[in-house]
Design an enzyme around this catalytic site. Structure first.
Site, PDB file in Angstrom:
ATOM      1  N   LYS A 196       0.865  -1.185   0.000  1.00 26.69           N
ATOM      2  CA  LYS A 196       0.000   0.000   0.000  1.00 26.69           C
ATOM      3  C   LYS A 196       0.896   1.227   0.000  1.00 26.69           C
ATOM      4  O   LYS A 196       1.652   1.461   0.942  1.00 26.69           O
ATOM      5  CB  LYS A 196      -0.899  -0.025   1.224  1.00 26.69           C
ATOM      6  CG  LYS A 196      -1.804   1.189   1.339  1.00 26.69           C
ATOM      7  CD  LYS A 196      -2.746   1.040   2.516  1.00 26.69           C
ATOM      8  CE  LYS A 196      -3.656   2.231   2.647  1.00 26.69           C
ATOM      9  NZ  LYS A 196      -4.550   2.109   3.805  1.00 26.69           N
ATOM     10  N   LYS A 249      -1.992  -1.595  -3.991  1.00 25.48           N
ATOM     11  CA  LYS A 249      -2.856  -0.413  -3.964  1.00 25.48           C
ATOM     12  C   LYS A 249      -2.018   0.844  -4.043  1.00 25.48           C
ATOM     13  O   LYS A 249      -1.060   0.942  -3.279  1.00 25.48           O
ATOM     14  CB  LYS A 249      -3.661  -0.447  -2.670  1.00 25.48           C
ATOM     15  CG  LYS A 249      -4.506   0.771  -2.441  1.00 25.48           C
ATOM     16  CD  LYS A 249      -5.151   0.721  -1.092  1.00 25.48           C
ATOM     17  CE  LYS A 249      -5.742   2.092  -0.837  1.00 25.48           C
ATOM     18  NZ  LYS A 249      -6.136   2.303   0.498  1.00 25.48           N
TER      19      LYS A 249
HETATM   20  C1  PBG Z   1      -7.602   3.266   5.152  1.00 19.97           C
HETATM   21  C2  PBG Z   1      -7.822   3.269   3.686  1.00 19.97           C
HETATM   22  C3  PBG Z   1      -7.569   4.281   2.735  1.00 19.97           C
HETATM   23  C4  PBG Z   1      -8.051   3.806   1.521  1.00 19.97           C
HETATM   24  C5  PBG Z   1      -8.532   2.530   1.739  1.00 19.97           C
HETATM   25  N1  PBG Z   1      -8.370   2.202   3.087  1.00 19.97           N
HETATM   26  C6  PBG Z   1      -7.031   5.645   2.906  1.00 19.97           C
HETATM   27  C7  PBG Z   1      -5.626   5.881   3.226  1.00 19.97           C
HETATM   28  O1  PBG Z   1      -4.811   4.964   3.412  1.00 19.97           O
HETATM   29  O2  PBG Z   1      -5.317   7.055   3.355  1.00 19.97           O
HETATM   30  C8  PBG Z   1      -8.036   4.554   0.223  1.00 19.97           C
HETATM   31  C9  PBG Z   1      -8.919   4.016  -0.846  1.00 19.97           C
HETATM   32  C10 PBG Z   1      -9.168   4.904  -2.004  1.00 19.97           C
HETATM   33  O3  PBG Z   1      -8.515   5.931  -2.218  1.00 19.97           O
HETATM   34  O4  PBG Z   1     -10.082   4.566  -2.763  1.00 19.97           O
HETATM   35  N2  PBG Z   1      -6.310   3.421   5.576  1.00 19.97           N
END
Ligand code: PBG
Length: 329
Positions: A196, A249
């Site tokens: 991520k 992601k």
């Molecule tokens: C929670 C989370 C996030 C997203 C999914 N779970 C935000 C982040 O990490 O700031 C983002 C998903 C998206 O942008 O569609 N941490």
């Protein structure tokens, strides 16, 4: 040597039927996981401005919405909650009657076949907006683990089918796997947000979930965008810690990561087609600068072609009527 004029690659493009026979990737409704934002209140369906077509839905509308998702053939949803209040430890994330816990119960009671995946993180529930516990102005990895375990267990108790830890704390998959197993949930899979990245593509999501960090950013725990070897290490450690599905992601700007992970590991891979990717397609399509539907299909096919087995996408509902379903045995 096999070359022109013996070789004419256009021969197999001449008819639609020929193209169908040699098509290498197929996108289907069965590949999709649809994210939902759930909030308190009654009869609420609030537009999320930077994500046209997406809403914050109140609990009383969840049943109807998930019925229509199932009717379209989408197999799974990923739930995000907007709590009524926030605090420094994100206690709303593991409250027995928290927003997500209530939503899980409603869905599993009224629509038991729909797979419910829950995002395990603190950022929507903390007043500082970080994904873990703050100690000495830092997000403390090991102290955050105890809280994330509590969140995961509360989701499992409410009936979640898959737990998806997304806080990017080291050891979170191990900690959650261990406590799920010792609490009678050894059949509950973990979908780990493994690679991520600290991405600017999350902007619209943070508006939707009201989860922007109040101080600093997430670069101390989410990944640095230029790195790919590190992503493979993240994925490999999550697999060793017990992840059943691993995630990359965002998806679009990271298809090389998906492709490499597909070759390196034998695990199912999820790709998250995130909010900023969706917002760009929607904005350009509203201006009629692109054909939004066709572009979205092309992006999602590309994500599948790169190696994703499943795709989390805000486009799932609108594209479902255009796509086939995987045949079942
Ligand atoms: C929670 C989370 C996030 C997203 C999914 N779970 C935000 C982040 O990490 O700031 C983002 C998903 C998206 O942008 O569609 N941490």
């Amino acid at each position: 040597m096999m070359r022109y004029p013996n070789v004419r690659l256009r021969r197999l493009r001449r008819l639609k039927g020929l193209q169908t026979l040699v098509r290498e990737t197929s996108l289907s409704i069965s590949d999709f996981i649809y994210p939902m934002f759930i909030t308190y209140g009654r009869n609420k369906k609030d537009n999320i401005e930077p994500m046209p077509g997406m809403y914050r839905l109140s609990l009383d509308l969840v049943m109807e919405e998930t019925e229509s998702i199932s009717k379209l053939g989408i197999p799974a949803v990923l739930l995000f909650g907007i709590p009524s209040s926030k605090d420094s430890i994100g206690s709303g994330a593991y409250a027995g009657n928290g927003i997500i816990q209530e939503a899980i119960r409603i869905i599993k009671h009224t629509n038991p076949d729909l797979i419910v995946i829950t995002d395990v993180c603190l950022c929507e529930y903390t007043d500082h907006g970080h994904c873990g516990l703050i100690e000495n102005e830092q997000v403390d990895n090991d102290k955050s683990l105890d809280l994330l375990v509590k969140v995961a267990l509360s989701h499992a108790h409410a009936g979640a089918d898959i737990i998806a830890p997304s806080a990017m704390m080291d050891g979170q998959v191990y900690a959650i796997r261990k406590s799920l197993d010792s609490s009678g949930f050894n059949q509950t899979p973990i979908m780990a947000y493994s690679a991520k990245y600290a991405s600017s593509f999350y902007g619209p999501f943070r508006v939707a979930a009201d989860s922007s960090p109040q101080l600093g950013d997430r670069k101390g725990y989410q990944m640095d965008p230029p790195n790919v070897t590190e992503a493979l290490r993240e994925i490999s450690t999550d697999i060793e810690e017990g992840a059943d599905i691993v995630m990359v992601k965002p998806a679009m700007a990271y298809m090389d990561v998906i492709a490499k992970a597909k070759i390196e590991f034998k695990h199912p891979i999820a790709a998250y087609n995130v909010s900023g990717e969706y917002a760009m397609v929607k904005a350009a399509s509203e201006h009629e600068w692109i054909n939004g539907e066709k572009v979205a299909l092309e992006i999602l096919t590309g994500i599948k072609r790169s190696g994703a087995d499943m795709i989390i996408s805000y486009h799932a509902k609108e594209l479902a009527p255009l796509l086939p379903q995987n045949s079942s045995f």
